[in-house]
Design a protein around this motif. Sequence first.
Motif, PDB file in Angstrom:
ATOM      1  N   ASP A  39     -10.757 -17.266   0.022  1.00  0.00           N
ATOM      2  CA  ASP A  39      -9.791 -16.687  -0.565  1.00  0.00           C
ATOM      3  C   ASP A  39      -8.366 -17.472  -0.408  1.00  0.00           C
ATOM      4  OD1 ASP A  39     -11.283 -14.490  -1.721  1.00  0.00           O
ATOM      5  OD2 ASP A  39     -10.269 -12.890  -0.306  1.00  0.00           O
ATOM      6  N   MET A  40      -8.274 -17.928   0.912  1.00  0.00           N
ATOM      7  CA  MET A  40      -7.007 -18.855   1.199  1.00  0.00           C
ATOM      8  C   MET A  40      -7.190 -20.195   0.295  1.00  0.00           C
ATOM      9  SD  MET A  40      -6.098 -18.050   5.109  1.00  0.00           S
ATOM     10  CE  MET A  40      -7.734 -18.352   5.615  1.00  0.00           C
ATOM     11  N   LYS A  41      -8.550 -20.803   0.433  1.00  0.00           N
ATOM     12  CA  LYS A  41      -8.832 -22.098  -0.402  1.00  0.00           C
ATOM     13  C   LYS A  41      -8.147 -21.951  -1.953  1.00  0.00           C
ATOM     14  CE  LYS A  41     -12.676 -24.095   0.790  1.00  0.00           C
ATOM     15  NZ  LYS A  41     -13.969 -24.233   1.063  1.00  0.00           N
ATOM     16  N   VAL A  42      -8.680 -20.927  -2.752  1.00  0.00           N
ATOM     17  CA  VAL A  42      -8.238 -20.756  -3.782  1.00  0.00           C
ATOM     18  C   VAL A  42      -6.753 -20.480  -4.019  1.00  0.00           C
ATOM     19  CG1 VAL A  42      -8.462 -19.137  -6.015  1.00  0.00           C
ATOM     20  CG2 VAL A  42     -10.490 -19.538  -4.507  1.00  0.00           C
ATOM     21  N   ALA A  43      -6.077 -19.717  -3.263  1.00  0.00           N
ATOM     22  CA  ALA A  43      -4.656 -19.576  -3.395  1.00  0.00           C
ATOM     23  C   ALA A  43      -3.842 -20.718  -3.198  1.00  0.00           C
ATOM     24  CB  ALA A  43      -4.363 -18.257  -2.234  1.00  0.00           C
ATOM     25  N   VAL A  44      -4.294 -21.431  -2.095  1.00  0.00           N
ATOM     26  CA  VAL A  44      -3.538 -22.835  -1.766  1.00  0.00           C
ATOM     27  C   VAL A  44      -3.755 -23.765  -2.658  1.00  0.00           C
ATOM     28  CG1 VAL A  44      -3.515 -24.672  -0.260  1.00  0.00           C
ATOM     29  CG2 VAL A  44      -3.512 -22.429   0.995  1.00  0.00           C
TER      30      VAL A  44
END
Length: 151
Positions: A39-44
């Motif tokens: 999830d963090m990879k997509v948001a960043v």
Amino acid sequence: MTPYIGLTIPAKAEYLDIVRLTLYGVATKAGFSFEDIEDMKVAVAEACNNAILHAYEDQTGTVDIQFEHSDGYLKISVKDEGNSFNYVQTDPEEATLHHKSISEATVGGLGLFLMQALMDEVQVLTHSGRGTEVILLKHIAGQLNRKEEMV
């Protein structure tokens, strides 16, 4: 000041893999689950893409990314020094696309909705017309009892 890991990349899409790999390493050491890391990879990546596509237009520039792990959360800052935009914070419930047809959705701004859906907190700061900073905060599952200020 909490120690952080920082990257400065050229504002070009081919450098996003370095950001994602660094995020993976930092988040793994911090104890995040695989799902939270994804999830963090997509948001960043979305925050970086916004800087790459909109901040510098046809000019060259850089994007600064900081990863700060502290007491049950990871704070990620994505900052450019290019053109700012007029961001107005809205209540996520007001801005929801639920119960709307696809024709009612606007093309711009969907990335911010995505970041808000994937992260625990999202803050957008504009710096006097020169630069934008997106701050993303994710708590480690089970450690939501102590919330820190984002800034």
